[in-house]
Structures are given as C-alpha cells and as structure tokens.
Design an enzyme around this catalytic site. Structure first.
Site, PDB file in Angstrom:
ATOM      1  N   ASP A   1       0.777  -1.020  -0.011  1.00  0.00           N
ATOM      2  CA  ASP A   1      -0.163   0.144   0.072  1.00  0.00           C
ATOM      3  C   ASP A   1       0.892   1.288  -0.028  1.00  0.00           C
ATOM      4  O   ASP A   1       1.622   1.338   0.856  1.00  0.00           O
ATOM      5  CB  ASP A   1      -0.891   0.234   1.236  1.00  0.00           C
ATOM      6  CG  ASP A   1      -1.795  -0.979   1.204  1.00  0.00           C
ATOM      7  OD1 ASP A   1      -2.313  -1.612   0.117  1.00  0.00           O
ATOM      8  OD2 ASP A   1      -2.588  -1.567   2.167  1.00  0.00           O
TER       9      ASP A   1
ATOM     10  N   ASP B   1     -13.418  -4.079  -1.079  1.00  0.00           N
ATOM     11  CA  ASP B   1     -13.455  -3.635   0.352  1.00  0.00           C
ATOM     12  C   ASP B   1     -14.912  -3.751   0.958  1.00  0.00           C
ATOM     13  O   ASP B   1     -15.647  -2.909   0.651  1.00  0.00           O
ATOM     14  CB  ASP B   1     -12.797  -2.542   0.732  1.00  0.00           C
ATOM     15  CG  ASP B   1     -11.352  -2.205   0.050  1.00  0.00           C
ATOM     16  OD1 ASP B   1     -10.799  -3.428  -0.258  1.00  0.00           O
ATOM     17  OD2 ASP B   1     -11.155  -1.183  -0.397  1.00  0.00           O
TER      18      ASP B   1
END
Length: 252
Positions: free
Chosen positions: A11, A130
């Site tokens: 990330d 998500d």
C-alpha cells in the site's frame, strides 16, 4: 490444479509503502521499489501495488512509481489506485503492470469492467472489493480507500462483477485489516459460494495458521502486508510451513 500464491501487498502513498489498521492509523514502513525487489528475491509469487489515497483524493494513477517498481521486477505485478478509465489502464500496463486492480471506479461506473475486459482481456483485470460486516452473513461494499459506504450488498456485487468480465477478485475485510487476528473466514466462504472467479484473501493475516486456514477454505491466493513488512515471517518460512501442511506452493 494451480499452485497457491503468496502475495505481499504494498500500500503506497507516493513512493512510500505504508500500513495501517482498518485503513486508518497509517505509518511508513519502507520504499516501494526496495520492498518489491526484496519480496521477489524471497520468492513472492506476485506483488500487489496500491496507491491507497488516489481515489479518495481524486488523483490520477501513479505511473511514475509503477514504472520504477516494474523496471526491475520479474514476477507479475498488479497495480491499482486512481484508475478512472481505459486510458489509465493502458498507461499502467504500458508502464509495466501485468494486471490492474479497480475498486471505486467499478462501483461508480460498472461498465468499466466490461470495457477493460473487452479491450485488454479478463486475465489482466482484478476487481478489488473492500467490505465491512453489517449483520449475520452480510457485508457492505466500501469505496474511496474504505472510507465511503455504498449501500451495496457484497453478495450482489461479487455476482455482478463476475458477469461483467472480471478475471479475479481481491477481497478485503476492512474490519480485520491490520489486526493480525486472521482473515474473515465466513466472508471468504461466502465469496466462494457466490463466485467462481479466482479469489485473493486480504485483511487480517497475523500467523502462518491464518494463511493456511484461508487456503484450506479454497481461496487461490493469500495477500498479506504486516507479517512481511514487520518481519514476523519471511516468504520462505510461509511456503515451507504451507508445504508441510499439504498446500501446493511454488518453491524456488
């Protein structure tokens, strides 16, 4: 039968790799290019590189970072963050990505799934989903880096993205992310019941047993960040453990 894949997740904010808990409390853990090269040397099967603030901030794709990371990488590279249209996908693939991952763009404009699959092939398209739990066997889809609820039921969405031409699903439990207490196994089982697409489990891996349990359920790959970034385990340690437990993994 294909070997199960071990995938470190990077990330990023700029060139920095970061890690948080449930998508907040972010801290810097390293440089994207250096970590990608290290994980490749250790035996990663793929690398996932995500610009985690691009969609939330309305920025474009991070082509320059992708170019740098991909230039010395030989394992498959999946890239996501800030993708809005076909031209963004074209730029990222040209920069060296093997696959692209879309999330917010897919929810805001589901037709982009069909367009990417038609233009470049389903094999290069990962749809990232998500979710947060909202009841018994019920999860809601979130976008904009896990910040914005959509009201969309996860089961409905995973069925739709498969119909539209996605090649793979990257499924993250926001509730479990960064807590090192295991994946949301109920969520993974639900996904496998509703979709035939290859499934990457994400969010919550904290032990070797966590990885094994997800793969035993039937996911095709496990994605992890904290356990690799903070040195809890190396990729060779993970693969040795899984092999001993009867999971087929690629060993260098």
């Amino acid at each position: 039968m294909l070997a199960k894949r071990i995938i470190p997740c990077l990330d990023t904010i700029g060139r920095n790799v970061v890690k948080g808990t449930s998508f907040v409390n972010i801290r810097i853990v390293g440089d994207a290019k250096e970590l990608a090269r290290r994980y490749e040397r250790e035996g990663a099967d793929e690398i996932v590189l995500l610009d985690i603030t691009a969609s939330e901030e309305g920025r474009g794709t991070f082509v320059d970072v992708v170019t740098e990371v991909a230039s010395e990488l030989f394992v498959p590279l999946t890239v996501g963050g800030g993708i809005k249209n076909i031209e963004d996908v074209r730029k990222l693939l040209k920069a060296g990505a093997d696959k692209v991952s879309i999330n917010t763009a897919a929810v805001e404009n589901p037709d982009i799934i069909n367009q990417i699959a038609s233009e470049f092939g389903s094999q290069c398209l990962v749809v990232a989903i998500d979710v947060k739990k909202r009841g018994k066997k019920s999860w809601e889809v979130y976008v904009k880096g896990g910040k914005v609820p959509t009201g969309i039921d996860f089961k409905d969405w995973i069925v739709e993205v498969e119909k539209r031409g996605a090649g793979e699903i990257l499924l993250t439990s926001i509730d479990a992310d960064g807590h090192l207490s295991g994946y949301d196994y109920e969520l993974l089982e639900c996904a496998l019941n509703y979709s035939n697409l290859p499934l990457i489990a994400s969010g919550g891996a904290g032990s070797l047993e966590d990885l094994y349990k997800a793969l035993k359920i039937g996911v095709d790959a496990v994605l992890a960040a904290s356990i690799f970034h903070f040195g809890t385990y190396t990729i060779p340690e993970v693969k040795k453990y899984l092999k001993e437990k009867g999971i087929w993994v690629r060993l260098d």
